[in-house]
Design a protein around this motif. Structure first.
Motif, PDB file in Angstrom:
ATOM      1  N   PRO A 142      26.935  54.159  -8.227  1.00 54.02           N
ATOM      2  CA  PRO A 142      26.642  53.595  -6.903  1.00 54.02           C
ATOM      3  C   PRO A 142      25.444  54.240  -6.226  1.00 54.02           C
ATOM      4  O   PRO A 142      24.793  53.616  -5.387  1.00 54.02           O
ATOM      5  CB  PRO A 142      27.940  53.856  -6.123  1.00 54.02           C
ATOM      6  CG  PRO A 142      28.591  55.001  -6.841  1.00 54.02           C
ATOM      7  CD  PRO A 142      28.244  54.835  -8.285  1.00 54.02           C
ATOM      8  N   ASP A 143      25.144  55.506  -6.564  1.00 50.39           N
ATOM      9  CA  ASP A 143      24.015  56.182  -5.909  1.00 50.39           C
ATOM     10  C   ASP A 143      22.664  55.707  -6.446  1.00 50.39           C
ATOM     11  O   ASP A 143      21.624  55.968  -5.832  1.00 50.39           O
ATOM     12  CB  ASP A 143      24.116  57.700  -6.099  1.00 50.39           C
ATOM     13  CG  ASP A 143      25.312  58.275  -5.350  1.00 50.39           C
ATOM     14  OD1 ASP A 143      25.794  57.600  -4.422  1.00 50.39           O
ATOM     15  OD2 ASP A 143      25.755  59.376  -5.711  1.00 50.39           O
ATOM     16  N   LEU A 144      22.682  55.033  -7.591  1.00 54.35           N
ATOM     17  CA  LEU A 144      21.420  54.623  -8.205  1.00 54.35           C
ATOM     18  C   LEU A 144      20.673  53.626  -7.331  1.00 54.35           C
ATOM     19  O   LEU A 144      19.445  53.667  -7.226  1.00 54.35           O
ATOM     20  CB  LEU A 144      21.705  54.025  -9.584  1.00 54.35           C
ATOM     21  CG  LEU A 144      20.487  53.751 -10.478  1.00 54.35           C
ATOM     22  CD1 LEU A 144      19.674  55.016 -10.694  1.00 54.35           C
ATOM     23  CD2 LEU A 144      20.950  53.173 -11.811  1.00 54.35           C
ATOM     24  N   ARG A 145      21.397  52.717  -6.685  1.00 54.88           N
ATOM     25  CA  ARG A 145      20.748  51.719  -5.817  1.00 54.88           C
ATOM     26  C   ARG A 145      19.976  52.391  -4.692  1.00 54.88           C
ATOM     27  O   ARG A 145      18.836  52.014  -4.396  1.00 54.88           O
ATOM     28  CB  ARG A 145      21.783  50.746  -5.254  1.00 54.88           C
ATOM     29  CG  ARG A 145      21.253  49.916  -4.087  1.00 54.88           C
ATOM     30  CD  ARG A 145      22.185  48.815  -3.693  1.00 54.88           C
ATOM     31  NE  ARG A 145      22.013  47.648  -4.547  1.00 54.88           N
ATOM     32  CZ  ARG A 145      21.096  46.714  -4.350  1.00 54.88           C
ATOM     33  NH1 ARG A 145      20.250  46.807  -3.335  1.00 54.88           N
ATOM     34  NH2 ARG A 145      20.989  45.679  -5.147  1.00 54.88           N
ATOM     35  N   SER A 146      20.603  53.381  -4.034  1.00 58.62           N
ATOM     36  CA  SER A 146      19.924  54.023  -2.905  1.00 58.62           C
ATOM     37  C   SER A 146      18.662  54.733  -3.360  1.00 58.62           C
ATOM     38  O   SER A 146      17.658  54.778  -2.643  1.00 58.62           O
ATOM     39  CB  SER A 146      20.869  55.005  -2.218  1.00 58.62           C
ATOM     40  OG  SER A 146      21.264  56.032  -3.119  1.00 58.62           O
ATOM     41  N   GLN A 147      18.678  55.292  -4.587  1.00 62.65           N
ATOM     42  CA  GLN A 147      17.472  55.967  -5.087  1.00 62.65           C
ATOM     43  C   GLN A 147      16.366  54.948  -5.402  1.00 62.65           C
ATOM     44  O   GLN A 147      15.207  55.152  -5.045  1.00 62.65           O
ATOM     45  CB  GLN A 147      17.813  56.767  -6.348  1.00 62.65           C
ATOM     46  CG  GLN A 147      18.793  57.917  -6.119  1.00 62.65           C
ATOM     47  CD  GLN A 147      18.966  58.748  -7.379  1.00 62.65           C
ATOM     48  OE1 GLN A 147      18.039  59.413  -7.830  1.00 62.65           O
ATOM     49  NE2 GLN A 147      20.166  58.694  -7.954  1.00 62.65           N
ATOM     50  N   LEU A 148      16.728  53.843  -6.072  1.00 60.20           N
ATOM     51  CA  LEU A 148      15.724  52.849  -6.433  1.00 60.20           C
ATOM     52  C   LEU A 148      15.205  52.091  -5.226  1.00 60.20           C
ATOM     53  O   LEU A 148      14.102  51.536  -5.258  1.00 60.20           O
ATOM     54  CB  LEU A 148      16.310  51.864  -7.443  1.00 60.20           C
ATOM     55  CG  LEU A 148      16.587  52.432  -8.837  1.00 60.20           C
ATOM     56  CD1 LEU A 148      17.304  51.407  -9.699  1.00 60.20           C
ATOM     57  CD2 LEU A 148      15.301  52.860  -9.514  1.00 60.20           C
ATOM     58  N   SER A 149      15.991  52.065  -4.145  1.00 58.70           N
ATOM     59  CA  SER A 149      15.542  51.360  -2.945  1.00 58.70           C
ATOM     60  C   SER A 149      14.272  51.975  -2.371  1.00 58.70           C
ATOM     61  O   SER A 149      13.475  51.299  -1.730  1.00 58.70           O
ATOM     62  CB  SER A 149      16.643  51.368  -1.880  1.00 58.70           C
ATOM     63  OG  SER A 149      17.760  50.633  -2.333  1.00 58.70           O
ATOM     64  N   GLY A 150      14.084  53.278  -2.595  1.00 57.66           N
ATOM     65  CA  GLY A 150      12.853  53.914  -2.123  1.00 57.66           C
ATOM     66  C   GLY A 150      11.626  53.308  -2.762  1.00 57.66           C
ATOM     67  O   GLY A 150      10.607  53.072  -2.115  1.00 57.66           O
ATOM     68  N   ALA A 151      11.707  53.009  -4.064  1.00 58.75           N
ATOM     69  CA  ALA A 151      10.576  52.371  -4.746  1.00 58.75           C
ATOM     70  C   ALA A 151      10.406  50.933  -4.293  1.00 58.75           C
ATOM     71  O   ALA A 151       9.292  50.425  -4.178  1.00 58.75           O
ATOM     72  CB  ALA A 151      10.774  52.436  -6.258  1.00 58.75           C
ATOM     73  N   ALA A 152      11.529  50.260  -4.008  1.00 53.23           N
ATOM     74  CA  ALA A 152      11.435  48.884  -3.516  1.00 53.23           C
ATOM     75  C   ALA A 152      10.773  48.828  -2.150  1.00 53.23           C
ATOM     76  O   ALA A 152      10.225  47.801  -1.757  1.00 53.23           O
ATOM     77  CB  ALA A 152      12.834  48.266  -3.439  1.00 53.23           C
ATOM     78  N   SER A 153      10.801  49.951  -1.418  1.00 54.69           N
ATOM     79  CA  SER A 153      10.142  50.021  -0.112  1.00 54.69           C
ATOM     80  C   SER A 153       8.674  50.382  -0.220  1.00 54.69           C
ATOM     81  O   SER A 153       7.993  50.505   0.789  1.00 54.69           O
ATOM     82  CB  SER A 153      10.854  51.056   0.774  1.00 54.69           C
ATOM     83  OG  SER A 153      12.202  50.724   0.946  1.00 54.69           O
ATOM     84  N   GLY A 154       8.201  50.612  -1.455  1.00 53.12           N
ATOM     85  CA  GLY A 154       6.777  50.874  -1.627  1.00 53.12           C
ATOM     86  C   GLY A 154       6.419  52.314  -1.900  1.00 53.12           C
ATOM     87  O   GLY A 154       5.263  52.690  -1.811  1.00 53.12           O
TER      88      GLY A 154
END
Length: 855
Positions: A142-154
Motif C-alpha cells: 500500500p505504501d508504493l502508491r504514495s511513493q510513486l505519486s511524487g513522480a506523478a506530480s512531476g
C-alpha cells in the motif's frame, strides 16, 4: 478556470497550437511550441497532469494553493472533448525492449506498458498488467502508491526498498521513479531492481550475529573475521574483549594459553580442506569440543563451531549463513582487508578472489590496475567509498582490460566481536540500466531521423548557454508537403537528412547546435554571430540544390532569426519562431529578422482569428460590389463581390489581413459559404431592381478552400439551386494541374459558373493553366494596369496578354483602373472590360442597383 482554479495556470493544446491560460487571460504560445512544463513548475508548487487514457491533454500548475479535484475533473472533460487521445506506440515499443525491469504508469498509476524483464521478474503476463491499477497488481504494497505519486506530480523520487508479494513469489525491490512525458503522453517511469539477494544475505548475517551458538569465522593466520554472540559469551566473566576482529583466535582471552597448539592444528587441517574436531581448553578451566571446516563460500575462510548443546541453537544456522545467496559482495575488516569475496564480486571486477582475500583491498586494486572514479570522472580510492552510508552511491570501475562499468555500491556496517565493525560492500552492475536510461533521455531530446536535437533538446541546451551575444535561426522548407507528395516519403526523408547535415556542419563551425523542431522545421543557435549574418550564413549553406536519388531538387526556405543575450536564450528561440511564421507568409525564399512588432502582429493575428468566429453572426461582415463595364460600349456587365469586415474595436480590417488568417484554420470554409449566400442575395437585389436578368456577380474562392473536407459538398449544391455565381480563382492556385483541381473547376462550370483567372500576370501565373482548365476569361494583375500609360514594358505585357487570351477565346478584364487615360489606353489595346475607381468604387447592393439604373 475562473470558477474552479482562479489562482492556477493552465497549459493546453488547442488544435495545432499550445495556449497558456491564467488570471482570465489567454496567450497563444509561438507556433511549434510543445506541451512541456517550465522548469520552475517542476521545482515548486503543485503540478497536475491532465490526461485521458495516457494522452496528455494539459498541465495545471498552482504556485501556492492545492488544485481541487473538481478543477482537475472539469478541465480534463473539457480538454478531452476538444482533443482525442492518441497513444505513443514508439514509446510503448521502447519500454518493452528495455533490459532493466521498467514500468510505464499513467498519471493515475495504472500500468500503461512494462518491459519484458519486469514481467519476468514478477512472473507476470502483459495481459494481466497493462491497463491494470497498481493496487490490483501489487495489493501487498500500500505504501508504493504514495511513493510513486511524487513522480506523478512531476518530481523524481528514490523509492524505499519494498517487499512485493505475488502468489508464492517474494521479491525485495529497490527503484526510482521519474516523470515521463514524451510523445504528448504523461506518466511515471518506474525502474526496479531485484535486491532480494542482499536481504537474504543480510538476514543470514544477522542470524549469525544473533545466535547463541559459539561460532567464529577465521581468515588467514587464524585472525577472527566475525564472531557470534555465543562465541563472545565464552570469555571469562562475560567481560568485553579487548581484541578487535583481526587478532589471531588463540590470543583471545576466551582460551587457555595451551589452546594455541590445538587451534593452530585445527586451522591448518581446515585450510587443507579437512573437517576436524578437537577439545579445546578454555580460560575458565573447562574444555569445549570445537569443529573446524573450510568455508564453502571462500576457500581461505575457516568456520570454527562449538557444540550446539552449549547454546541450544541448531547448527543449521551456520550452513544458512555460509550458503550465501550469490550476490556480488565483499566483506572488509576494520583494517580494510578483504575477508569474504563472492565469486560474483570477483567476476564483476575481473579478478581472482584468491588474489584479494586477506589483502588490503584498496592497495591491491591499485596494483592490479583497477581504477575507481565518480560518475563525472573524478578519480576515487576504495577508502573514499568504503565508509558505511545509508544510501547507495554509483561509481565507475575501469578494469585492467579497459572496460568501464557503472557500479551501484551499498556499504553497510557489520557489527561483531570487538569495537570496530566490519563493512559489507554490495556491488551491482547498473551499466545496462544506465545505458538504457541514457538512451531514453537521448530519445526524448533528439530527432530519430536526423540525429539532431529536437525542440526539447534545444531548449535545454539554450538554458545552459553562457552569457554573450549570438543568434537563433529558425527555418523550414517551402512547400515541403508538395515535395513529399511528389517525390515520396523516402525521398522526402533523404532531403531532410541532407538539410540536417548542412545545418549541423554550419553550427559546428561556430560552436553552436542545430535542431529539428518539427517535420520540416529546423533551428540553429550560433554564438557570437549577429542575426542578419547568421540568417545569411544559413541561406548560403542551403543554396546548393539537394539530391533525391538521381534527381537534383532545388529547394527554397523561409528563414527567421533573432538575437539572444544574457538570460534570454529560450526567448530568442520563440522570437525566431515568430519571425519564421511571418517570413513564411510573405512567400517563398523569404528571410526576416525578429522585431517586437512582429510579436504584436502575432498577438493581433490570434485575436483576429478568435473574433472571426463570431463576426458573421454578429453582423460585422458586409459585401460591397465593384462594377465591371464593357470597354466596347460602356455597358455594365456585372460586379465583383468584395468582402469587408468592420470590427467593433479595431475598425475596418482589410481582407488581405484577415483572409490569410482564416485560411490557416477551418474558418475560411464558413466565411466562403457566407460570401456565396450573401452574393446570391445581392445579385437577386440588383436583378429585381434593374430588370437585368443577365446581371452577373463574381466571388473570389480559392481552390485550397474548395479542397477542404465538406466545402465543395456545401457550396456546389447551393450554387446549383440559385444558378451559379461566377468564380474568380487566383492564378497561383492554378499551378496545380491535378485531376482533383480539374474536377473541381469542371463541377463549377457545369453548374453555370464562368471561371475567371484573377491577378493574371504576377510571378505565380501559369500560361499552361489557360489551356488546361475550362476558363472563360482572365483579370489582369492591378500592377500591370497601374504602370499605364507611361511604362513601355507594362504596355507590351498587357498587349501580349490580351492577344494571347483572345487567341484562346478568353475575355480580358483590367482591374484597378484609376484614370480615364488608362481606360482609353486599355480600350486601344483591345481589353474587353474594366473595373476600378475611374468607373465606380465598391458599392452596397442597393447603391449598385441605383448606379446601374442611372447609366
Amino acid at each position: 478556470m475562473r470558477v474552479h482554479a482562479p489562482e492556477a495556470t493552465l497549459l493546453a493544446s488547442a488544435g495545432e497550437s499550445v495556449v497558456r491560460v491564467e488570471a482570465g487571460a489567454v496567450q497563444a504560445l509561438p507556433p511549434g511550441a510543445e506541451l512541456l512544463p517550465p522548469d520552475h513548475w517542476l521545482d515548486q508548487g503543485e503540478l497536475v497532469w491532465l490526461t485521458q487514457e495516457g494522452a496528455l491533454l494539459g498541465l495545471l500548475w498552482s504556485a501556492e494553493q492545492v488544485v481541487s479535484a473538481a478543477a482537475v475533473q472539469v478541465l480534463t472533460v473539457v480538454l478531452a472533448a476538444a482533443r482525442g487521445g492518441q497513444a505513443s506506440r514508439e514509446a510503448d515499443l521502447l519500454i518493452t525492449q528495455l533490459p532493466a525491469a521498467t514500468a510505464w504508469l499513467s498519471s493515475d498509476l495504472s500500468f500503461r506498458q512494462v518491459s519484458r524483464s519486469f514481467l519476468e521478474l514478477f512472473g507476470l503476463s502483459g495481459a494481466a498488467v497493462v491497463g491494470a491499477s497498481l493496487e490490483s497488481v501489487f495489493p501487498s504494497a500500500p505504501d508504493l502508491r504514495s511513493q510513486l505519486s511524487g513522480a506523478a506530480s512531476g518530481h523524481a523520487v528514490q523509492l524505499r526498498d519494498e517487499l512485493l508479494l505475488r502468489g508464492e513469489s517474494r521479491r525485495w525491490v529497490r527503484g526510482e521513479a521519474k516523470p515521463y512525458f514524451g510523445g504528448a503522453v504523461a506518466g511515471v517511469l518506474w525502474t526496479v531492481q531485484d535486491v532480494t539477494p542482499e536481504y537474504v544475505r543480510a538476514g543470514e548475517v544477522s542470524a549469525l550475529l544473533d545466535t547463541e551458538l559459539p561460532l567464529a569465522l577465521l581468515g588467514p593466520g587464524g585472525v577472527v573475521v566475525q564472531a557470534s554472540r555465543g562465541f563472545m559469551a565464552l570469555r571469562p566473566g562475560g567481560a568485553p574483549a579487548e581484541e578487535d576482529p583481526g587478532a589471531p583466535l588463540w590470543t583471545w582471552p576466551s582460551f587457555a594459553p595451551q589452546a594455541e597448539s590445538a587451534l593452530r592444528g585445527m586451522l591448518r587441517s581446515a585450510q587443507a580442506g579437512e573437517t576436524v574436531q578437537a577439545d579445546v581448553p578454555l580460560a575458565g578451566g573447562q574444555r569445549l569440543n570445537f569443529t573446524a571446516r573450510p568455508s564453502p563460500f571462500t576457500p581461505d575462510l575457516v568456520v570454527l563451531q562449538g557444540p550446539p548443546e552449549a547454546s541450544g541453537t541448531p547448527s543449521a544456522v551456520v550452513s544458512q549463513v555460509l550458503s550465501l545467496s550469490g550476490a556480488a559482495t565483499i566483506l572488509l575488516d576494520a583494517g580494510g582487508r578483504a575477508q569474504l569475496i563472492s565469486e560474483q564480486a570477483a567476476s564483476l571486477l575481473d579478478l581472482n578472489a584468491a588474489q584479494l582475500t586477506g589483502t588490503r583491498l584498496s592497495k591491491v586494486l591499485q596494483q592490479l590496475g583497477v581504477r575507481l572514479a565518480t560518475t563525472t570522472g573524478q578519480p576515487l580510492l576504495l577508502d573514499d567509498v568504503s565508509a558505511p552510508q545509508p544510501d547507495p552511491r554509483e561509481i565507475l570501475v575501469t578494469l585492467p582490460g579497459g572496460v568501464t562499468r557503472q557500479i551501484e555500491l551499498r556499504v553497510t556496517a557489520v557489527e561483531g566481536a570487538g569495537k570496530k565493525p566490519s563493512v559489507l560492500l554490495a556491488l551491482r552492475d547498473v551499466s545496462a540500466l544506465r545505458h538504457a536510461q541514457a538512451k531514453l533521455r537521448h530519445a526524448s531530446q533528439h530527432d530519430p531521423l536526423t540525429g539532431l536535437a529536437n525542440r526539447a533538446g534545444l531548449r535545454a541546451l539554450l538554458a545552459e548557454v553562457p552569457a554573450g551575444p549570438g543568434t537563433v535561426v529558425a527555418l523550414d522548407v517551402d512547400a515541403f508537403g508538395a515535395l513529399n507528395a511528389a517525390l515520396g516519403r523516402t525521398a522526402g526523408d533523404l532531403l531532410l537528412i541532407q538539410v540536417a547535415a548542412r545545418l549541423n556542419d554550419l553550427a559546428g563551425l561556430h560552436g553552436g547546435r542545430a535542431a529539428r523542431l518539427a517535420d520540416d522545421t529546423f533551428a540553429l543557435f550560433l554564438p557570437g554571430v549577429g542575426a542578419e549574418i547568421g540568417a545569411q550564413k544559413v541561406q548560403a549553406a542551403l543554396r546548393e540544390p539537394l539530391r533525391a536519388g538521381q534527381r537534383v531538387v532545388p529547394v527554397t526556405f523561409a528563414v527567421g532569426a533573432s538575437v539572444y543575450g544574457e538570460g534570454a536564450t529560450e526567448q530568442a528561440l520563440a522570437d525566431a519562431d515568430v519571425a519564421l511564421q511571418h517570413a513564411r507568409r510573405r512567400g517563398r525564399a523569404q528571410m526576416l529578422l525578429f522585431a517586437p512588432e512582429l510579436r504584436d502582429d502575432e498577438a493581433l493575428d490570434f485575436r483576429i482569428e478568435e473574433d472571426l468566429r463570431g463576426a458573421a453572426a454578429a453582423g460585422q461582415f458586409a459585401l460591397l460590389y465593384q462594377p465591371v463595364v464593357s470597354l466596347k460600349n460602356g455597358r455594365a456587365l456585372g460586379a465583383e463581390a468584395l468582402l469587408r469586415w468592420t470590427h467593433p474595436e479595431l475598425g475596418n480590417i482589410s481582407p488581405a489581413r484577415f483572409l490569410p488568417i482564416a485560411s490557416r484554420s477551418d474558418l475560411i470554409t464558413g466565411i466562403g459559404e457566407w460570401v456565396v449566400r450573401e452574393a446570391l442575395s445581392g445579385r437577386s437585389t440588383v436583378r429585381e431592381a434593374t430588370g437585368r436578368s443577365d446581371w452577373r456577380t463574381s466571388v473570389n474562392l480559392s481552390l485550397e478552400e474548395l479542397r477542404r473536407p465538406g466545402a465543395a459538398q456545401r457550396l456546389l449544391p447551393l450554387m446549383a439551386r440559385h444558378h451559379a455565381l461566377d468564380i474568380e480563382v487566383s492564378a497561383g492556385s492554378l499551378t496545380n494541374h491535378s485531376e482533383e483541381t480539374l474536377g473541381l473547376l469542371g463541377g463549377l462550370r457545369s453548374r453555370g459558373a464562368q471561371l475567371v483567372v484573377d491577378d493574371f500576370g504576377d510571378s505565380a501565373s501559369s500560361l499552361t493553366a489557360l489551356t488546361q482548365f475550362p476558363l472563360s476569361g482572365l483579370k489582369l494583375h492591378p500592377t500591370l494596369t497601374a504602370q499605364l500609360p507611361g511604362d513601355e514594358r507594362s504596355l507590351r505585357l498587357v498587349q501580349g496578354t490580351v492577344d494571347l487570351a483572345h487567341s484562346l477565346g478568353l475575355q480580358v478584364t483590367a482591374v484597378g483602373v484609376e484614370t480615364y487615360t488608362q481606360l482609353d489606353m486599355l480600350r486601344d489595346l483591345g481589353c474587353d472590360a474594366a473595373q476600378g475607381y475611374a468607373i465606380a468604387p465598391a458599392l452596397s447592393a442597393l447603391d449598385l442597383a441605383e448606379w446601374v439604373r442611372s447609366r
